[in-house]
Scaffold this motif. Structure first.
Motif: not given
Length: 110
Positions: A54-57, A68-71, A73-75, A79-83
């Motif tokens: 959703l964030l990529k969209d 775009k920069r905030e999005i 950073h959120e992505i 990804k760190k949390e998912a890892k």
């Protein structure tokens, strides 16, 4: 006395001093993650991947550069949390390829 084996052992010992051994115990783990079972971890990982999509969209539709920069950073944070969750779900120890090669060389030499 032959100096080559002594030099080889000293250089391998010196090299081994600079190898890092990442393990599961060194990884930062959130308190709420430790209480989840495997099914809950997989569900949370799936939810995080859906959120990333959703964030990529949203990033494609963003007009402002700052947005775009905030999005982005959120992505990255998601990804760190998912890892971390995937590492928690696997429950294994990560052994780097360099460490594995050095261990095999030591076994073969000894």
């Amino acid at each position: 006395m032959n100096a080559k084996p002594v030099l080889l052992l000293l250089s391998l010992g010196f090299f081994a001093c600079f190898i890092s051994f990442p393990t599961l115990a060194d990884a930062p783990v959130e308190d709420n993650v430790t209480t989840l079972n495997k099914a809950d971890l997989e569900a949370k990982i799936y939810a995080l991947t859906e959120r990333i999509e959703l964030l990529k969209d949203a990033k494609k539709q963003a007009v402002d550069r700052e947005e775009k920069r905030e999005i982005r950073h959120e992505i990255r944070d998601i990804k760190k949390e998912a890892k971390a969750l995937k590492q928690q779900a696997s429950g294994g120890i990560y052994i780097g390829s360099g460490v594995l090669i050095v261990a095999l060389l030591l076994i073969l030499l000894l």
